[in-house]
Design a protein around this motif. Structure first.
Motif, PDB file in Angstrom:
ATOM      1  N   PRO A 393      19.765 -11.341  -8.443  1.00  0.00           N
ATOM      2  CA  PRO A 393      19.265  -9.964  -8.625  1.00  0.00           C
ATOM      3  C   PRO A 393      18.647  -9.720  -9.987  1.00  0.00           C
ATOM      4  N   GLU A 394      19.057 -10.454 -11.023  1.00  0.00           N
ATOM      5  CA  GLU A 394      18.455 -10.298 -12.351  1.00  0.00           C
ATOM      6  C   GLU A 394      17.137 -11.060 -12.361  1.00  0.00           C
ATOM      7  N   ARG A 395      16.098 -10.378 -11.935  1.00  0.00           N
ATOM      8  CA  ARG A 395      14.801 -11.023 -11.731  1.00  0.00           C
ATOM      9  C   ARG A 395      13.700 -10.158 -12.311  1.00  0.00           C
ATOM     10  N   ILE A 396      12.539 -10.766 -12.468  1.00  0.00           N
ATOM     11  CA  ILE A 396      11.345 -10.018 -12.839  1.00  0.00           C
ATOM     12  C   ILE A 396      10.257 -10.437 -11.855  1.00  0.00           C
ATOM     13  N   VAL A 397       9.855  -9.508 -11.010  1.00  0.00           N
ATOM     14  CA  VAL A 397       8.938  -9.784  -9.906  1.00  0.00           C
ATOM     15  C   VAL A 397       7.513  -9.437 -10.322  1.00  0.00           C
ATOM     16  N   SER A 398       6.606 -10.365 -10.106  1.00  0.00           N
ATOM     17  CA  SER A 398       5.180 -10.143 -10.363  1.00  0.00           C
ATOM     18  C   SER A 398       4.428 -10.309  -9.049  1.00  0.00           C
ATOM     19  N   ILE A 399       3.368  -9.525  -8.870  1.00  0.00           N
ATOM     20  CA  ILE A 399       2.648  -9.491  -7.597  1.00  0.00           C
ATOM     21  C   ILE A 399       1.168  -9.741  -7.825  1.00  0.00           C
ATOM     22  N   ASP A 400       0.596 -10.644  -7.046  1.00  0.00           N
ATOM     23  CA  ASP A 400      -0.848 -10.810  -7.013  1.00  0.00           C
ATOM     24  C   ASP A 400      -1.413  -9.791  -6.022  1.00  0.00           C
ATOM     25  N   SER A 401      -2.719  -9.809  -5.835  1.00  0.00           N
ATOM     26  CA  SER A 401      -3.363  -8.860  -4.929  1.00  0.00           C
ATOM     27  C   SER A 401      -3.740  -9.554  -3.620  1.00  0.00           C
ATOM     28  N   GLY A 402      -3.723  -8.796  -2.526  1.00  0.00           N
ATOM     29  CA  GLY A 402      -4.120  -9.343  -1.239  1.00  0.00           C
ATOM     30  C   GLY A 402      -3.379  -8.663  -0.101  1.00  0.00           C
ATOM     31  N   ASN A 403      -3.690  -9.078   1.116  1.00  0.00           N
ATOM     32  CA  ASN A 403      -3.087  -8.482   2.301  1.00  0.00           C
ATOM     33  C   ASN A 403      -1.568  -8.590   2.303  1.00  0.00           C
ATOM     34  N   PHE A 404      -1.036  -9.659   1.697  1.00  0.00           N
ATOM     35  CA  PHE A 404       0.398  -9.955   1.704  1.00  0.00           C
ATOM     36  C   PHE A 404       1.206  -9.055   0.782  1.00  0.00           C
ATOM     37  N   MET A 405       0.580  -8.409  -0.196  1.00  0.00           N
ATOM     38  CA  MET A 405       1.262  -7.916  -1.387  1.00  0.00           C
ATOM     39  C   MET A 405       2.329  -6.866  -1.120  1.00  0.00           C
ATOM     40  N   GLY A 406       2.239  -6.172  -0.004  1.00  0.00           N
ATOM     41  CA  GLY A 406       3.257  -5.181   0.300  1.00  0.00           C
ATOM     42  C   GLY A 406       4.628  -5.777   0.532  1.00  0.00           C
ATOM     43  N   TYR A 407       4.689  -7.022   0.993  1.00  0.00           N
ATOM     44  CA  TYR A 407       5.997  -7.606   1.333  1.00  0.00           C
ATOM     45  C   TYR A 407       6.858  -7.866   0.106  1.00  0.00           C
ATOM     46  N   PRO A 408       6.384  -8.587  -0.909  1.00  0.00           N
ATOM     47  CA  PRO A 408       7.234  -8.728  -2.098  1.00  0.00           C
ATOM     48  C   PRO A 408       7.426  -7.415  -2.850  1.00  0.00           C
ATOM     49  N   ALA A 409       6.426  -6.530  -2.802  1.00  0.00           N
ATOM     50  CA  ALA A 409       6.544  -5.248  -3.510  1.00  0.00           C
ATOM     51  C   ALA A 409       7.601  -4.355  -2.882  1.00  0.00           C
ATOM     52  N   THR A 410       7.772  -4.437  -1.575  1.00  0.00           N
ATOM     53  CA  THR A 410       8.697  -3.533  -0.891  1.00  0.00           C
ATOM     54  C   THR A 410      10.028  -4.174  -0.513  1.00  0.00           C
ATOM     55  N   HIS A 411      10.041  -5.495  -0.284  1.00  0.00           N
ATOM     56  CA  HIS A 411      11.233  -6.143   0.239  1.00  0.00           C
ATOM     57  C   HIS A 411      12.000  -6.963  -0.792  1.00  0.00           C
ATOM     58  N   LEU A 412      11.522  -7.018  -2.034  1.00  0.00           N
ATOM     59  CA  LEU A 412      12.270  -7.654  -3.109  1.00  0.00           C
ATOM     60  C   LEU A 412      12.778  -6.579  -4.059  1.00  0.00           C
ATOM     61  N   CYS A 413      14.089  -6.435  -4.168  1.00  0.00           N
ATOM     62  CA  CYS A 413      14.662  -5.439  -5.062  1.00  0.00           C
ATOM     63  C   CYS A 413      14.457  -5.857  -6.516  1.00  0.00           C
ATOM     64  N   VAL A 414      14.361  -4.865  -7.392  1.00  0.00           N
ATOM     65  CA  VAL A 414      14.273  -5.131  -8.828  1.00  0.00           C
ATOM     66  C   VAL A 414      15.328  -4.290  -9.542  1.00  0.00           C
ATOM     67  N   PRO A 415      15.869  -4.803 -10.656  1.00  0.00           N
ATOM     68  CA  PRO A 415      16.989  -4.107 -11.304  1.00  0.00           C
ATOM     69  C   PRO A 415      16.611  -2.871 -12.095  1.00  0.00           C
TER      70      PRO A 415
END
Length: 567
Positions: A393-415
Motif C-alpha cells: 500500500p505504501e506506493r507512488i502511482v504514475s500514469i501514462d496517457s491512453g485508453n487504458f489509463m482509467g484502470y490504474p487511476a481508479t483501481h489502484l489505491c494511493v495512501p
C-alpha cells in the motif's frame, strides 16, 4: 500547489569559479536544487559538474525528454526544485514536450540549457531558444554576463518558486566559459506566495456554506498543500470531499471522501457530486475532465472557485463568484468566520446514509466486475484489482496517457496526495515511465508503480535502462492491446491499420534491459509478481519488474468515450 523548499544553509564561505558555468551550477545548488536530470554534452558539462560539486544528485537519462518529465515529477512529489540540464539547440528541442507539460502544470522547476553564442550566426546548434520556450508557456530567462550571473540565477529561482512557473535559464556557451569568481554560498530569502482573501469574499463564501444543504468540495492541484484545512472546513459545514485527478489521494481515509471527480468517478461518487447544491473548487479549474463536460453540475447548483490565480477563476465555466486567495488561508479564514457567527450547522451532506453509500460504492474496487477475461487475455479491471491487493500500500502511482489509463487511476489505491503523479496537462503519451522514475527519486521510501499502455511504454523504453542502472524497484504494468487503443475505439469501424501493431513480447524486451519481465494472460500468471513483491519486502528488491499484461478489449473506456463526446 507545489510547496518548494529552498536552502540557505550556513556553509563555510568559499569562492565559486573560475567560470560562469561553475558559478551558475553552484548558485543553483545553494538556492535549493533538489535533483538534476539530464543528458550531458559539451555545452552543459561544466555546469552539470558544478551542480554535482554543490551536492545536488544527478541522474543521467537516455533522452532529454525523459529528463524534463523526471524533473517535473520529482518537483511535484518532493516539494523541492527539480532541475534539467541540457545541451544547446537539439538538447532543448528534445526536451520540449516534457517542458511543455511542466509549464502547463505550473510546475516550479528549472531548466538549465546551454545556448549558442550570439555571434555564432551559422552554428548548427543555433535556434531561437527564447521563442521556442515561450511557445509552450514556460518562462525564458538568461545569464547575461559574469557580472550578473548570480542575480540571473536568483531571478530564475524566484520566478519558479514565487510564481509557480517552469523557467528555462539559457546560458550561452561563450558566457558560460567566461571567467567568473564570486563568494559563496548564495543565500536569498524567497518571498512568501500566500495570498490572503479579502474579508468580503470570506463572508460571502461563509454565507454560501451556511445556506447549502448538500455542499461538495472539489480540490485540485492548487489545494495539494491545503488538504487538512479544507477537510476541517468541510467537517464544519457538512461538505463531501472530492479531488481532481492530479490531487488524487488528498483526502484518503476520510469517510466522506468521494475520490476523483469527473470521468474517473465511480457511479456512486458521480451521483453524489451531481446532487450537490453548492460546489466549491479549491485550487481546481473545474474543467471538462473534472466536471464531465458540466454533467456533474446540476441546473440549480451554485459554483464557487477559490484560487490564488485570478485568471483561473471562471476560465472553464461560469461561477457564482470567485475568491482570490490561497486555499489553506481561505479555508482557515472561512472556518473562523463560521465559528465566530455562532450559527450552528446541520449535518449537511454528511448523513449516516451517505456515509454508508460512500463506504460501499465510492471505490471502483467495490463495483462488481463483469470479468471478460478469455484465458488468452485478461480483463484490465480484474488485473488491476488483483494487483491492488498484491502490491504494497505504501506506493507512488504514475500514469501514462491512453485508453487504458482509467484502470490504474481508479483501481489502484494511493495512501495520500504524494502517492499519485499524473503528468497529463499536455495529454501526451510516452511520459509515464519518465514520471515514475522522477517520482521514485522524490519518494524513495515508497514502491513506484507505473500504469502504461504498450504504445507509451515502447515510446519511452530507453529510460527503462535508467531505472535499471539506478536500482529502482519500479513496477511497470503495461496494458498491452497491441494498439493505440484510444484511436481504435474512437474511430469505430474505420481501417485501423495505422494504429494497430503486431504482437510484441514486452516482457522479453524488459529482460534485455536487465529488468524482470512477466507475461500475464490470466490472474494465475501473477504468481511471479507475488514472488517479486516478497523479494522487495524481505530483501530490498532493486530490479524493476515489467508486467506485460495482454488485456482484453473494453470496447472503448467509459471515461474516454465521454471525453471524445465533448470534442
Amino acid at each position: 500547489m507545489t510547496t518548494v523548499q529552498h536552502s540557505t544553509g550556513a556553509q563555510r564561505e568559499r569562492v565559486y569559479g573560475p567560470t560562469v558555468a561553475d558559478v551558475v551550477g553552484r548558485a543553483s545548488a545553494d538556492l535549493g536544487a533538489g535533483h538534476v536530470f539530464g543528458v550531458v554534452g559539451s555545452g552543459n558539462f561544466v555546469l552539470t559538474e558544478a551542480l554535482r560539486r554543490g551536492g545536488v544528485p544527478f541522474t543521467a537519462t537516455r533522452h532529454e525528454g525523459g529528463a524534463a518529465t523526471m524533473a517535473d515529477a520529482y518537483t511535484r512529489m518532493s516539494g523541492r526544485v527539480g532541475v534539467v540540464s541540457l545541451h544547446q539547440g537539439c538538447g532543448l528541442t528534445n526536451a520540449m514536450t516534457g517542458i511543455g507539460e511542466a509549464a502547463k502544470s505550473r510546475t516550479p522547476m528549472i531548466v538549465l540549457t546551454a545556448d549558442s553564442p550570439a555571434a555564432a550566426l551559422r552554428s548548427n546548434f543555433r535556434i531561437d531558444q527564447d521563442a521556442l520556450v515561450r511557445s509552450v508557456g514556460a518562462v525564458s530567462e538568461r545569464v547575461y554576463s559574469a557580472a550578473t550571473a548570480v542575480a540571473d540565477v536568483t531571478r530564475a529561482f524566484r520566478t519558479a518558486v514565487a510564481q509557480r512557473r517552469t523557467v528555462v535559464l539559457n546560458v550561452a556557451i561563450d558566457i558560460a566559459a567566461a571567467a567568473c569568481s564570486v563568494p559563496g554560498p548564495v543565500e536569498v530569502a524567497m518571498p512568501s506566495t500566500q495570498v490572503r482573501p479579502d474579508a468580503d469574499s470570506v463572508t460571502r463564501l461563509a454565507d454560501a456554506l451556511r445556506a447549502a444543504r448538500k455542499p461538495v468540495f472539489v480540490a485540485g492541484r492548487g489545494a495539494r498543500g491545503a488538504g487538512s484545512d479544507v477537510a476541517e472546513l468541510a467537517r464544519a459545514c457538512g461538505a463531501l470531499l472530492a479531488t481532481s485527478a492530479v490531487a488524487n489521494g488528498l483526502f484518503a481515509g476520510d469517510e466522506f471522501a468521494l475520490g476523483i471527480s469527473g470521468g474517473f468517478s465511480s457511479p456512486v461518487s458521480a451521483e453524489l457530486i451531481a446532487g450537490a447544491d453548492l460546489i466549491v473548487g479549491w485550487g481546481c479549474a473545474l474543467n471538462n475532465w473534472t466536471m464531465r463536460h458540466g454533467r456533474l453540475i446540476g441546473a440549480e447548483t451554485v459554483v464557487v472557485q477559490v484560487d490564488d490565480d485570478i485568471d483561473a477563476v471562471g476560465a472553464y465555466r461560469a461561477v457564482e463568484f470567485g475568491v482570490l486567495g490561497d486555499c489553506a488561508a481561505t479555508a482557515r479564514d472561512v472556518l473562523a468566520e463560521l465559528r465566530s457567527s455562532g450559527a450552528g450547522h446541520e449535518s449537511g451532506y454528511r448523513t449516516p446514509d451517505i456515509a454508508d453509500r460512500i463506504a460501499k460504492g465510492s471505490r471502483w474496487q467495490d463495483v462488481p466486475v463483469d470479468d471478460r477475461s478469455t484465458g488468452c487475455r485478461i480483463d484490465p479491471r480484474a488485473l488491476t484489482i488483483a494487483l491492488d491487493e498484491i502490491l504494497p500500500p505504501e506506493r507512488i502511482v504514475s500514469i501514462d496517457s491512453g485508453n487504458f489509463m482509467g484502470y490504474p487511476a481508479t483501481h489502484l489505491c494511493v495512501p495520500d496526495e504524494f502517492g499519485f503523479c499524473f503528468t497529463q496537462a499536455f495529454q501526451s503519451i510516452g511520459l509515464g515511465l519518465h514520471t515514475a522514475i522522477g517520482a521514485a527519486f522524490a519518494q524513495p521510501g515508497r514502491l513506484p508503480v507505473l500504469g502504461v499502455g504498450d504504445g507509451g511504454f515502447l515510446m519511452a523504453v530507453a529510460e527503462l535502462e535508467t531505472a535499471v542502472r539506478s536500482g529502482l524497484p519500479l513496477v511497470a504494468i503495461v496494458y498491452n492491446d497491441s494498439a493505440y487503443g484510444a484511436e481504435v475505439h474512437h474511430f469505430g469501424d474505420a481501417d485501423h491499420t495505422t494504429v494497430t501493431f503486431p504482437e510484441t513480447d514486452i516482457a522479453a524486451i524488459a529482460e534485455g534491459f536487465g529488468a524482470t519481465g512477466v507475461t500475464v494472460r490470466t490472474v494465475d500468471d501473477l504468481v511471479p509478481v507475488r514472488e517479486w513483491v516478497e523479494g522487495y519486502r524481505n530483501a530490498g528488491q532493486s530490479r524493476p519488474l515489467v508486467i506485460d499484461a495482454k488485456i482484453t478489449s473494453d470496447g472503448g473506456a467509459w471515461w474516454l468515450a465521454e471525453a471524445f463526446a465533448g470534442h
